[in-house]
Every structure is written in structure tokens, then in C-alpha cells.
Design a protein around this motif. Structure first.
Motif, PDB file in Angstrom:
ATOM      1  N   UNK A  80       0.858  -1.177   0.000  1.00 61.67           N
ATOM      2  CA  UNK A  80       0.000   0.000   0.000  1.00 61.67           C
ATOM      3  C   UNK A  80       0.901   1.236   0.000  1.00 61.67           C
ATOM      4  N   UNK A  81       0.560   2.203  -0.840  1.00 58.48           N
ATOM      5  CA  UNK A  81       1.328   3.443  -0.903  1.00 58.48           C
ATOM      6  C   UNK A  81       0.356   4.601  -1.094  1.00 58.48           C
ATOM      7  N   UNK A  82       0.587   5.688  -0.404  1.00 59.80           N
ATOM      8  CA  UNK A  82      -0.274   6.856  -0.534  1.00 59.80           C
ATOM      9  C   UNK A  82       0.257   7.826  -1.574  1.00 59.80           C
ATOM     10  N   UNK A  83      -0.665   8.483  -2.278  1.00 63.07           N
ATOM     11  CA  UNK A  83      -0.312   9.540  -3.227  1.00 63.07           C
ATOM     12  C   UNK A  83      -1.149  10.768  -2.885  1.00 63.07           C
ATOM     13  N   UNK A  84      -0.716  11.569  -1.926  1.00 58.87           N
ATOM     14  CA  UNK A  84      -1.514  12.692  -1.409  1.00 58.87           C
ATOM     15  C   UNK A  84      -1.488  13.902  -2.334  1.00 58.87           C
ATOM     16  N   UNK A  85      -2.208  13.801  -3.438  1.00 56.23           N
ATOM     17  CA  UNK A  85      -2.228  14.835  -4.469  1.00 56.23           C
ATOM     18  C   UNK A  85      -3.678  15.223  -4.750  1.00 56.23           C
ATOM     19  N   UNK A  86      -3.994  16.518  -4.766  1.00 57.53           N
ATOM     20  CA  UNK A  86      -5.379  16.915  -5.081  1.00 57.53           C
ATOM     21  C   UNK A  86      -5.458  18.238  -5.840  1.00 57.53           C
ATOM     22  N   UNK A  87      -4.361  18.622  -6.486  1.00 53.97           N
ATOM     23  CA  UNK A  87      -4.384  19.890  -7.213  1.00 53.97           C
ATOM     24  C   UNK A  87      -4.765  19.708  -8.687  1.00 53.97           C
ATOM     25  N   UNK A  88      -5.405  18.583  -8.983  1.00 55.65           N
ATOM     26  CA  UNK A  88      -5.969  18.371 -10.313  1.00 55.65           C
ATOM     27  C   UNK A  88      -7.472  18.255 -10.269  1.00 55.65           C
ATOM     28  N   UNK A  89      -8.060  18.589  -9.122  1.00 52.93           N
ATOM     29  CA  UNK A  89      -9.504  18.434  -8.958  1.00 52.93           C
ATOM     30  C   UNK A  89     -10.245  19.678  -9.436  1.00 52.93           C
ATOM     31  N   UNK A  90     -11.498  19.466  -9.848  1.00 44.67           N
ATOM     32  CA  UNK A  90     -12.272  20.559 -10.437  1.00 44.67           C
ATOM     33  C   UNK A  90     -13.297  21.167  -9.487  1.00 44.67           C
ATOM     34  N   UNK A  91     -13.571  20.489  -8.360  1.00 43.43           N
ATOM     35  CA  UNK A  91     -14.629  21.005  -7.485  1.00 43.43           C
ATOM     36  C   UNK A  91     -14.134  21.092  -6.046  1.00 43.43           C
ATOM     37  N   UNK A  92     -14.256  20.039  -5.280  1.00 43.37           N
ATOM     38  CA  UNK A  92     -13.875  20.111  -3.872  1.00 43.37           C
ATOM     39  C   UNK A  92     -12.486  19.523  -3.647  1.00 43.37           C
ATOM     40  N   UNK A  93     -11.529  20.310  -3.168  1.00 42.24           N
ATOM     41  CA  UNK A  93     -10.211  19.764  -2.848  1.00 42.24           C
ATOM     42  C   UNK A  93     -10.248  19.022  -1.516  1.00 42.24           C
ATOM     43  N   UNK A  94      -9.154  18.383  -1.164  1.00 41.80           N
ATOM     44  CA  UNK A  94      -9.051  17.698   0.123  1.00 41.80           C
ATOM     45  C   UNK A  94      -8.606  16.261   0.029  1.00 41.80           C
ATOM     46  N   UNK A  95      -8.482  15.705  -1.201  1.00 41.05           N
ATOM     47  CA  UNK A  95      -8.090  14.302  -1.335  1.00 41.05           C
ATOM     48  C   UNK A  95      -6.630  14.073  -0.997  1.00 41.05           C
ATOM     49  N   UNK A  96      -5.865  15.149  -0.787  1.00 42.21           N
ATOM     50  CA  UNK A  96      -4.488  14.955  -0.327  1.00 42.21           C
ATOM     51  C   UNK A  96      -4.473  14.291   1.046  1.00 42.21           C
ATOM     52  N   UNK A  97      -5.576  14.416   1.772  1.00 48.72           N
ATOM     53  CA  UNK A  97      -5.675  13.760   3.076  1.00 48.72           C
ATOM     54  C   UNK A  97      -6.353  12.387   2.972  1.00 48.72           C
ATOM     55  N   UNK A  98      -6.627  11.964   1.744  1.00 50.87           N
ATOM     56  CA  UNK A  98      -7.257  10.669   1.530  1.00 50.87           C
ATOM     57  C   UNK A  98      -6.464   9.499   2.090  1.00 50.87           C
ATOM     58  N   UNK A  99      -5.145   9.399   1.815  1.00 51.41           N
ATOM     59  CA  UNK A  99      -4.397   8.255   2.347  1.00 51.41           C
ATOM     60  C   UNK A  99      -4.493   8.115   3.863  1.00 51.41           C
ATOM     61  N   UNK A 100      -4.372   9.232   4.569  1.00 51.03           N
ATOM     62  CA  UNK A 100      -4.473   9.181   6.032  1.00 51.03           C
ATOM     63  C   UNK A 100      -5.876   8.781   6.464  1.00 51.03           C
ATOM     64  N   UNK A 101      -6.896   9.324   5.782  1.00 51.81           N
ATOM     65  CA  UNK A 101      -8.267   8.996   6.131  1.00 51.81           C
ATOM     66  C   UNK A 101      -8.604   7.540   5.877  1.00 51.81           C
ATOM     67  N   UNK A 102      -8.148   7.004   4.753  1.00 51.18           N
ATOM     68  CA  UNK A 102      -8.427   5.600   4.430  1.00 51.18           C
ATOM     69  C   UNK A 102      -7.760   4.686   5.439  1.00 51.18           C
ATOM     70  N   UNK A 103      -6.552   5.026   5.837  1.00 50.52           N
ATOM     71  CA  UNK A 103      -5.878   4.208   6.846  1.00 50.52           C
ATOM     72  C   UNK A 103      -6.664   4.226   8.164  1.00 50.52           C
ATOM     73  N   UNK A 104      -7.157   5.404   8.539  1.00 49.94           N
ATOM     74  CA  UNK A 104      -7.954   5.482   9.766  1.00 49.94           C
ATOM     75  C   UNK A 104      -9.231   4.664   9.632  1.00 49.94           C
ATOM     76  N   UNK A 105      -9.847   4.712   8.453  1.00 50.62           N
ATOM     77  CA  UNK A 105     -11.064   3.937   8.237  1.00 50.62           C
ATOM     78  C   UNK A 105     -10.837   2.446   8.199  1.00 50.62           C
ATOM     79  N   UNK A 106      -9.572   2.029   8.043  1.00 49.51           N
ATOM     80  CA  UNK A 106      -9.265   0.596   7.942  1.00 49.51           C
ATOM     81  C   UNK A 106      -8.922  -0.046   9.277  1.00 49.51           C
ATOM     82  N   UNK A 107      -8.874   0.737  10.339  1.00 50.11           N
ATOM     83  CA  UNK A 107      -8.407   0.191  11.624  1.00 50.11           C
ATOM     84  C   UNK A 107      -9.225  -0.997  12.089  1.00 50.11           C
ATOM     85  N   UNK A 108     -10.554  -0.982  11.798  1.00 47.33           N
ATOM     86  CA  UNK A 108     -11.407  -2.046  12.305  1.00 47.33           C
ATOM     87  C   UNK A 108     -11.502  -3.230  11.343  1.00 47.33           C
ATOM     88  N   UNK A 109     -10.745  -3.185  10.246  1.00 47.97           N
ATOM     89  CA  UNK A 109     -10.845  -4.253   9.249  1.00 47.97           C
ATOM     90  C   UNK A 109     -10.537  -5.626   9.831  1.00 47.97           C
TER      91      UNK A 109
END
Length: 407
Positions: A80-109
Motif C-alpha cells: 500500500x502506498x499513498x499519493x496525497x495529491x489533489x491539485x488536479x480536482x475541479x470542485x472540492x479539494x481535500x483528497x491529499x488527506x485521503x491516504x491518512x483517512x483511508x488508513x484510519x477507516x481501515x483500523x477495524x478491518x
């Protein structure tokens, strides 16, 4: 006592030196394994419900390996590798924090052990070495340089030797041969986005090992828009964004035209059945020219998940395939935290069912993108959905090695 005092001082000094030399270990969680073959998960009938909220946050509590840093020699089978990039988005930014958020959401897996009941496999105990490599360092100031960083980081992992050999075919017992064009057996890389722009550099990396690849693309948008339509392309760099990356992938010959499938989610409207607005019918013509066949969201109401799965498998066949999943393929009722939400999508359960239907396909690598945690609920609906989707993906990967019996 007077004699003991100097000895204690010497011991303390030695201890400080050792601590200084070994400071990385002192900062690790108490249950961290320095050289693990796989994460420490409970097996069948073992004790479960451990304190999964403790320790550093990696995907599903996988071992953290600094694959692009001090552990450049480390091998693995799935990373697993994160790519925290969101400066190509057209509407709502914030996906640069996606890798950290997905990892947090996976704790209970792995709260109950990690066994996937429908697929009858525990990917974490399948014998494969699965690790979390952290994130690719990505600059937020220069898109051109950031895209190159993502390509180089992914390629560094993709071209590393695997930890496990291919082995033999489970039916015939014959040795398996790699399906990669370069003749090497490559590990799989699962990328945590980041907006969907990151798929262009990822496909460039994949091309270096597999050549032009078939793609399964789950999304609510075409993402094959011509740059002069999507954003107007005021500059060469602005022409590459999260709505045009497949256009460029097709132009560069990175994908196999005619063997890729895009699940485009449109609710039923009496006049045309579109979910996201288009510039006009020409967008569909351009999508066709890029080699994609569309599966619209409403088709699930008529042909069901089995029909969707059949369409995908009929299109891809037994060719190597890259899997790209935009979290906005799930309806915002289930996954609200995304850059360009569109109502009328599939439920989390439906997408997971369809992913399980890919069992047996040779998925060489995958990604999940457009998770923007700032727009999520306090219940972490989107990040949990993203983590669960990837759980299905690695379960499929664990069951199907990237090899075939030589003819």
C-alpha cells in the motif's frame, strides 16, 4: 555502595548510547515486529477483538515499511502506498488527506481476524507479505513535478523483486510464468489517492512492466474528456487533471483500446439518462474513441450485480488488468466525502459484491481515489467504505497469482 555508583553511571551511559543508535526502535509501538513476514493477525478460532486503535495507523494494521526511505531493499508481494495529491480536482479539494483517512477507516478491518467469508480467504494470512509503505512525497506547488514524483515512486515499488515466488498452478501443478511483458514477476501496488489525476502517472509506471493494460474503472464520471472541453486547457499542465487523465492515457498508448471498461453511473431521466452533465453527445463519442465501454448505474436495476459482473468479465477476458476505483462510484448517501459527488450511484454493498465478482482476474495493481475526509461524517462513512472496498480487492489478489501456465 560507593563502588556501585560508578558502575551504574557507566551502565546508564552505555544505555544512552544504545538508545541513541537504536532510537527508531524505541519509537515503535510495543507490539511492532521489526522484520515481519506478515502482520500479526488472529487465525481460525484465535483470540480476536484486540486493541486495534493502538499503535501507529497503517492500513489494516499492516507492518510499516519505509519502502522509499531506509527500507529500499525490502521486498513484498502487495504494498500500500499513498499519493496525497489533489491539485488536479475541479470542485472540492481535500483528497491529499485521503491516504491518512483511508488508513484510519481501515483500523477495524481486522477486528475479528480478517477472514473474507464470501471469498473464503484471509488475505492477511494467505502467505503473502503485505506491507504499508507510507506515502510518496508529493509537492503541492508544482503539478508537473508532483506527477513525476508519483510515477517514480510507484515504479520504484513495482520493479522491486517480490517476496514470494510465483509457484505452481493449483490445478495442473505446472510452474507458473509471469504475465508481465518484461518477463519479471512484479509485486502489486495498491495506491491510496489523491484525486484521480494520479492514475496517469500510475499507468505510465504500469506500462513499464506490462505494456498497454486493460482497465476496469469504477466512477461516476467519464474521465476521458478532451482537455479543450474539460477546463479549456489554458496551459499544457492544466490540460492534465482528474477529468482528462484517461484521454491522455489513451493518447499515450498506455491502455488497450477496446478492452477497458468504465462503470459510469447515471440515474434514469426520461430524456437521456445522465448522472453527471456533459458538454453534449460528443463526450460519449470521445469516450468511445478512448476505448471504453460504459455500464450505467441504472443497469443494476435491470440486470443486477450478476449482469454487471458478466459485462466486465466479458470485456476484460483473461488479460492483465489495472483496477481504478473512484469513491464517488458509491452514492453520496454511503460515501459523501468526495471531490465531485453525484447522486444515484451504487450502494457500498453493491460495489463490494461486484468487486468479489472479479475473483480470478489477474489484477496487477489497483487504486482508490477521490476520498476527501474533510467532507465525511463523524462516523467515518466514506473512509470505512474505501477501506472495505480495498479489502475485497486484496482478497481477490491473494487468491490469484500473477502467472499462467506456459502453453
Amino acid at each position: 555502595m560507593k563502588l556501585l555508583a560508578p558502575l551504574c553511571a557507566i551502565c546508564s551511559l552505555v544505555g544512552l548510547v544504545i538508545a541513541h543508535e537504536d532510537h527508531d526502535e524505541l519509537q515503535m509501538p510495543l507490539d511492532y515486529v521489526r522484520y515481519p513476514y506478515q502482520a500479526r493477525y488472529p487465525g481460525d478460532n484465535d483470540v480476536t477483538a484486540d486493541s486495534i486503535f493502538s499503535g501507529i495507523t497503517t492500513f489494516a494494521r499492516l507492518p510499516w515499511v519505509q519502502c522509499l526511505g531506509k527500507d529500499k531493499a525490502a521486498t513484498f508481494d502487495i504494498a500500500f502506498i499513498g499519493a496525497p495529491f489533489d491539485t488536479g480536482t475541479s470542485y472540492r479539494p481535500g483528497a491529499r488527506f485521503g491516504p491518512a483517512g483511508i488508513r484510519a477507516g481501515s483500523r477495524r478491518l481486522t477486528l475479528y481476524g480478517g477472514y473474507n467469508v464470501p471469498l473464503e480467504v484471509n488475505p492477511f494470512l494467505s502467505g503473502l507479505k503485505i506491507v504499508d509503505c507510507g506515502d510518496i512525497p508529493v509537492t503541492p506547488y508544482d503539478n508537473k513535478y508532483a506527477i513525476k514524483q508519483i510515477e517514480d515512486g510507484h515504479k520504484e515499488l513495482l520493479h522491486r523483486p517480490t517476496f514470494s515466488p510465483l509457484g505452481n498452478d493449483s490445478v495442473t501443478g505446472e510452474p507458473l510464468k509471469t504475465i508481465a511483458l518484461d518477463g519479471k514477476h512484479h509485486p502489486r501496488v495498491v495506491t491510496l489517492g489523491g484525486d484521480h489525476t494520479i492514475v496517469l502517472p500510475l499507468l505510465r509506471s504500469i506500462y513499464s512492466a506490462y505494456g498497454a493494460i486493460s482497465v476496469i474503472h469504477f466512477d461516476s464520471h467519464l474521465d476521458t474528456w478532451k482537455p479543450q472541453v474539460f477546463g479549456g486547457a489554458p496551459s499544457d499542465q492544466a490540460a492534465i487533471n482528474h477529468g482528462t487523465y484517461f484521454y491522455w492515457a489513451s493518447q499515450e498508448g498506455l491502455i488497450r483500446n477496446g478492452s477497458s471498461i468504465a462503470s459510469i453511473f447515471f440515474p434514469f431521466y426520461p430524456h437521456g439518462a445522465i448522472r453527471t452533465t456533459l458538454s453534449g453527445p460528443a463526450d460519449y463519442e470521445n469516450d468511445d474513441a478512448s476505448g471504453f465501454q460504459r455500464i450505467e448505474a441504472r443497469e443494476i436495476d435491470t440486470i443486477g450485480t450478476d449482469g454487471i459482473i458478466k459485462k466486465i468479465r466479458d470485456t476484460v477476458g483473461d488479460r492483465p488488468v489495472y483496477l481504478s476505483i473512484d469513491i464517488d462510484s458509491i452514492d453520496p448517501a454511503f460515501a459523501p466525502a468526495t471531490g465531485t459527488p453525484e447522486t444515484g450511484g451504487w450502494s457500498t454493498r453493491e460495489l463490494r459484491t461486484i468487486l468479489r465478482g472479479l475473483d480470478g482476474l489477474h489484477i496487477v495493481s489497483a487504486d482508490i481515489v477521490e476520498v476527501a475526509p474533510a467532507y465525511d461524517t463523524n462516523a467515518e462513512l466514506t473512509t470505512m467504505a474505501a477501506a472495505d472496498v480495498l479489502f475485497e480487492v486484496i482478497s481477490v489478489m491473494a487468491k490469484t497469482p500473477l502467472g499462467k501456465v506456459a502453453n
